[in-house]
Design a protein around this motif. Structure first.
Motif, PDB file in Angstrom:
ATOM      1  N   SER A 191      37.089  36.638  30.419  1.00  0.00           N
ATOM      2  CA  SER A 191      36.307  36.874  31.644  1.00  0.00           C
ATOM      3  C   SER A 191      37.170  37.108  32.874  1.00  0.00           C
ATOM      4  O   SER A 191      36.679  37.016  34.005  1.00  0.00           O
ATOM      5  CB  SER A 191      35.325  35.721  31.902  1.00  0.00           C
ATOM      6  N   ASP A 192      38.458  37.392  32.696  1.00  0.00           N
ATOM      7  CA  ASP A 192      39.315  37.799  33.805  1.00  0.00           C
ATOM      8  C   ASP A 192      39.210  39.307  34.010  1.00  0.00           C
ATOM      9  O   ASP A 192      38.912  40.047  33.073  1.00  0.00           O
ATOM     10  CB  ASP A 192      40.775  37.429  33.528  1.00  0.00           C
ATOM     11  N   ILE A 193      39.480  39.762  35.237  1.00  0.00           N
ATOM     12  CA  ILE A 193      39.440  41.191  35.531  1.00  0.00           C
ATOM     13  C   ILE A 193      40.694  41.853  34.966  1.00  0.00           C
ATOM     14  O   ILE A 193      41.818  41.415  35.222  1.00  0.00           O
ATOM     15  CB  ILE A 193      39.333  41.430  37.044  1.00  0.00           C
ATOM     16  N   LEU A 194      40.478  42.914  34.207  1.00  0.00           N
ATOM     17  CA  LEU A 194      41.604  43.638  33.622  1.00  0.00           C
ATOM     18  C   LEU A 194      42.404  44.364  34.682  1.00  0.00           C
ATOM     19  O   LEU A 194      41.859  44.909  35.651  1.00  0.00           O
ATOM     20  CB  LEU A 194      41.101  44.646  32.594  1.00  0.00           C
ATOM     21  N   LEU A 195      43.696  44.410  34.482  1.00  0.00           N
ATOM     22  CA  LEU A 195      44.587  45.152  35.362  1.00  0.00           C
ATOM     23  C   LEU A 195      44.303  46.643  35.248  1.00  0.00           C
ATOM     24  O   LEU A 195      44.091  47.167  34.161  1.00  0.00           O
ATOM     25  CB  LEU A 195      46.040  44.867  34.975  1.00  0.00           C
ATOM     26  N   GLY A 196      44.268  47.317  36.394  1.00  0.00           N
ATOM     27  CA  GLY A 196      44.040  48.756  36.397  1.00  0.00           C
ATOM     28  C   GLY A 196      44.396  49.344  37.745  1.00  0.00           C
ATOM     29  O   GLY A 196      44.830  48.632  38.665  1.00  0.00           O
ATOM     30  N   TYR A 197      44.179  50.658  37.880  1.00  0.00           N
ATOM     31  CA  TYR A 197      44.611  51.385  39.072  1.00  0.00           C
ATOM     32  C   TYR A 197      43.523  52.357  39.499  1.00  0.00           C
ATOM     33  O   TYR A 197      43.013  53.136  38.686  1.00  0.00           O
ATOM     34  CB  TYR A 197      45.913  52.130  38.790  1.00  0.00           C
ATOM     35  N   TRP A 198      43.179  52.309  40.779  1.00  0.00           N
ATOM     36  CA  TRP A 198      42.135  53.149  41.356  1.00  0.00           C
ATOM     37  C   TRP A 198      42.738  54.087  42.395  1.00  0.00           C
ATOM     38  O   TRP A 198      43.604  53.677  43.176  1.00  0.00           O
ATOM     39  CB  TRP A 198      41.077  52.304  42.055  1.00  0.00           C
TER      40      TRP A 198
END
Length: 253
Positions: A123-130
């Motif tokens: 339930s942690d937010i996945l690492l990503g790039y916007w």
């Protein structure tokens, strides 16, 4: 005084400036940051202007948190900027399962979609790039591609690959699909295409038996009973296998 303002919308339709989402996945991994910027609200009536970085937490409830319930694992959440155009309470952000109708805090009536985040198995937010910019079209890429249910696929007829929780449930969402195909023989062909499409939108052909071919395809996801999906197939069967992952997608705000 709130570090924000709400004005009647005078900017071009779908205009947005700034408001870039970021998340390093570590400090901590339930929080994202949203840069300063401005955007028209969902109705096109109000210009929402945020003059301070917002840092909502998906494990919190209400304003600058989750709009309802508790955070779930392996789930895609929409991120909204929310505002009070009447009494000018402090602007904030919220996570919601809905991209079009978040549950608003008391007194708040204007919102704008900024993007999406996905949680992992804990339930942690996945690492990503916007990306950011002055337009409503933006790109998101996962730091590491996420595996779909197709991990050793060998279907010789068009077979759905369901992308629910990986990409927004919007018809014709552009998706970067990363695959690894292991052919049982040379000149085997893998086809990827939009769900329900007739033609062969993307094809990769093996050159050497049992040598893995890796590549990234750009395919539009179609809706399959509301679930974003693509289709794949092999030109022949028997010993072949393909793993299909989602690398990222484009979305519109």
């Amino acid at each position: 005084m709130p570090v924000s303002s709400v004005q009647y919308g005078q900017e071009p339709w779908k205009y947005v400036n700034g408001l870039q989402i970021s998340n390093d996945g570590t400090t901590p991994d339930e929080i994202i940051d949203i840069s300063v910027g401005s955007i028209l609200d969902s109705t096109g009536v109000y210009q929402l202007i945020s003059d301070a970085v917002l840092s909502p937490s998906i494990v919190q409830s209400g304003l600058n948190g989750l709009d309802s319930g508790t955070v779930a694992a392996d789930t895609l959440y929409a991120v909204h900027l929310v505002a009070d155009p009447v009494t000018q309470q402090a602007m904030g952000a919220m996570f919601s399962l809905s991209a079009t109708a978040p549950l608003m805090p008391f007194g708040y009536s204007a919102f704008a979609l900024l993007g999406y985040v996905r949680t992992d198995a804990t339930s942690d937010i996945l690492l990503g790039y916007w990306t950011a910019g002055n337009g409503g079209r933006r790109t998101f890429m996962y730091d590491a591609p996420i595996a779909t249910a197709i991990t050793a696929g060998a279907a010789t007829s068009d077979t759905a690959v369901v992308l629910t929780t990986f990409v927004p449930a919007v018809q014709n969402t552009p998706v970067w699909v990363k695959f690894a195909m292991t052919p049982a023989a040379a000149s085997r062909t893998l086809t990827l295409k939009t769900y329900g499409a007739v033609g062969d939108m993307y094809q990769a052909t093996s050159q050497v038996t049992s040598v893995v071919l890796r590549d990234t395809a750009y395919v539009l996801a179609g809706l399959n009973s509301g679930a974003p999906s693509i289709e794949y197939l092999w030109s022949a069967g028997g010993g072949d296998a393909v793993a299909i992952n989602v690398a990222g997608y484009e979305f519109f705000i």
